[in-house]
Design an enzyme around this catalytic site. Structure first.
Site, PDB file in Angstrom:
ATOM      1  N   ASP A 258      24.426   6.181  28.006  1.00  0.00           N
ATOM      2  CA  ASP A 258      25.168   7.306  27.830  1.00  0.00           C
ATOM      3  C   ASP A 258      26.861   6.913  27.380  1.00  0.00           C
ATOM      4  OD1 ASP A 258      26.077  10.092  27.782  1.00  0.00           O
ATOM      5  OD2 ASP A 258      24.116  10.390  28.711  1.00  0.00           O
TER       6      ASP A 258
ATOM      7  N   HIS B 177      27.119   5.792  24.009  1.00  0.00           N
ATOM      8  CA  HIS B 177      27.603   6.867  22.995  1.00  0.00           C
ATOM      9  C   HIS B 177      29.207   7.037  22.939  1.00  0.00           C
ATOM     10  CE1 HIS B 177      23.572   9.188  24.634  1.00  0.00           C
ATOM     11  NE2 HIS B 177      23.563   7.997  24.285  1.00  0.00           N
TER      12      HIS B 177
END
Length: 501
Positions: free
Chosen positions: A305, A331
């Site tokens: 993430d 991310h």
């Protein structure tokens, strides 16, 4: 200010003397954009100065050192084969009680700091624990051969009255963190060996839960598919813990977030190596929220993430520096999405972002630099500066998006955002950047200096953008651009491999 040669740091680069946060010269006021109305790709005449740069952490942050005083030393009595203990030990982790007893015995009442040290004994290098709490003035210190393993038994993490830990449910919040930090002047640290090894915490998110066939990571995927919530434990959570330090520690295979730092002042993460695959959902690297005076430096972060997510949900975050760190399969380096209370004075400098992890897995949402918010949880994000950033193999090099989620109730506003010196290479097919203001009354205030992207496709709306030596020249509804003056260069980039753990 020049940012040449963002190069392949050796894994022990942070040992090369002390680091003092670079002060970046301040610019002048934000360039005045073209007046009013909805204008598509309008170019104002004349040249103005770039806005003031962010300065980040107000502390003079230097390389940490481990505590001089060891209050208690605990010796491992456990050998783990294939990262597993025997069934009896997995059902009731043998080290929880004695680690917690030592931590409690060493708690400080004043401003002092001591360590509880975990050490190996020959081939016995493992500790196996359920949730523990690090109190005021105590550093949990792991010797270089030691691994602290988190329990695989969901019952150990259960919070009374909440959804069952280790399940997918309509709500979350059922699990205690593996390590809770409570009180000021605490830390979780390792001792680094000459060969590069350092203490390790393994959350075993990839392994079957005790008595079940599923894993923590499989629960996260199941929750996504069912549009529900996984109840997984975070690895480290520090709440209202001023002067908290993570130093020379490896954090691997977290079931959920690796590090959450909430509502505190003074957080340093230095020499941290986070290694969890890009395919492991909701395994954020380091998330400061409601935090003031934060430095994250000389670290390697790989997860599924956000590599970093700076949040301002219930309290503002400000004075934050992210420096000389490297990101893999994440991310991106993010702000948001929770920004209702505000985020300000963030300096992100000298970092690299690679869209694949060390195993070759491509991130499912590979981003370079990102600010994300929405009408659900938006607020003011102001004075954010990115300098000397190298990006490769991502889908979205730059994202400044006020429409990250649908809904209403608050208004996101991004102003004083400066990107000075960024280079993107090997962008994936179809890559594009996003610059999306909330509406005509709340445009993104952005300056792009010394920007070189190999793919300049952009979705843009409602933005006032200053440009100088930028291949990215956004246009769209409500987008105005102007020329600005500023110093610096496009960085020369190489990308370090994730160090061997």
């Amino acid at each position: 200010m020049q940012h040449k040669g963002i190069t392949a740091d050796a894994p022990n680069r942070h040992r090369r003397g002390k680091f003092t946060r670079a002060r970046i010269a301040l610019g002048t006021a934000l360039a005045t954009a073209a007046a009013g109305g909805v204008i598509v790709a309008a170019h104002a005449s004349g040249t103005t100065s770039a806005p003031a740069f962010a300065t980040g952490d107000s502390r003079n942050v230097q390389q940490p050192s481990t505590p001089k005083t060891v209050c208690r030393t605990l010796v491992s009595g456990l050998t783990m084969t294939g990262r597993k203990a025997g069934s009896t030990q997995e059902a009731a982790p043998p080290d929880t009680g004695r680690i917690q007893q030592a931590l409690n015995a060493c708690a400080q009442s004043g401003s002092g700091q001591v360590a509880v040290k975990l050490t190996a004994s020959g081939t016995r290098t493992a500790f196996l624990t359920g949730p523990i709490t690090v109190p005021k003035g105590v550093v949990l210190l792991l010797d270089s051969p030691v691994t602290l393993y988190g329990s695989r038994n969901p019952a150990d993490y259960q919070i009374s009255g909440k959804p069952a830990c280790g399940t997918v449910a309509s709500s979350s919040g059922g699990c205690k963190p593996l390590i809770t930090v409570s009180g000021a002047n605490a830390g979780v640290e390792g001792i680094r060996a000459a060969g590069g090894g350092q203490g390790r915490i393994d959350g075993r998110g990839d392994m079957a839960l005790y008595g079940k066939s599923t894993t923590w990571w499989a629960l996260a995927t199941q929750a996504k598919n069912q549009k529900a919530n996984q109840n997984n434990p975070r690895m480290i959570q520090a709440v209202k813990s001023d002067n908290f330090t993570l130093y020379d520690i490896d954090l691997v295979n977290a079931p959920n977030f690796h590090v959450s730092y909430q509502n505190g002042t003074g957080f340093t993460a230095w020499g941290v190596r986070i290694k969890t695959p890009a395919t492991a959902r909701n395994t954020d690297g380091i998330d400061p929220s409601g935090a003031t005076d934060v430095t994250i430096a000389n670290s390697y972060i790989m997860d599924g993430d956000d590599g970093i997510a700076i949040k301002g949900g219930s309290a503002p975050s400000k004075n934050i520096t992210v420096r000389n760190s490297h990101f893999y399969g994440t991310h991106g380096i993010s702000i948001g999405s929770e920004t209702a209370a505000g985020v300000s004075n963030v300096l992100v400098t000298g970092n690299t972002v690679t869209g694949t992890d060390a195993n070759g897995n491509a991130s499912g949402s590979s981003v370079g630099l990102r600010i994300k918010s929405s009408g659900v949880n938006g607020g003011p994000v102001t004075k954010v500066t990115y300098t000397g950033t190298c990006i490769t193999k991502v889908k979205q090099p730059l994202v400044f998006d006020t429409h990250y989620a649908s809904g209403s109730g608050s208004t996101p506003s991004f102003t004083g955002i400066v990107v000075n010196g960024v280079k993107a290479t090997a962008s994936v097919s179809g890559a594009k950047s996003v610059i999306s203001g909330y509406d005509s009354g709340h445009p993104v205030g952005l300056t792009l200096l010394n920007v070189s992207l190999d793919t300049n496709t952009t979705t843009a709306e409602y933005a006032k953008v200053g440009l100088s030596d930028s291949t990215l020249k956004p246009s769209g509804t409500g987008v105005t651009t102007s020329s600005v003056s500023g110093s610096g260069t496009v960085p020369t980039c190489t990308f370090p491999a994730f160090p061997a753990l």
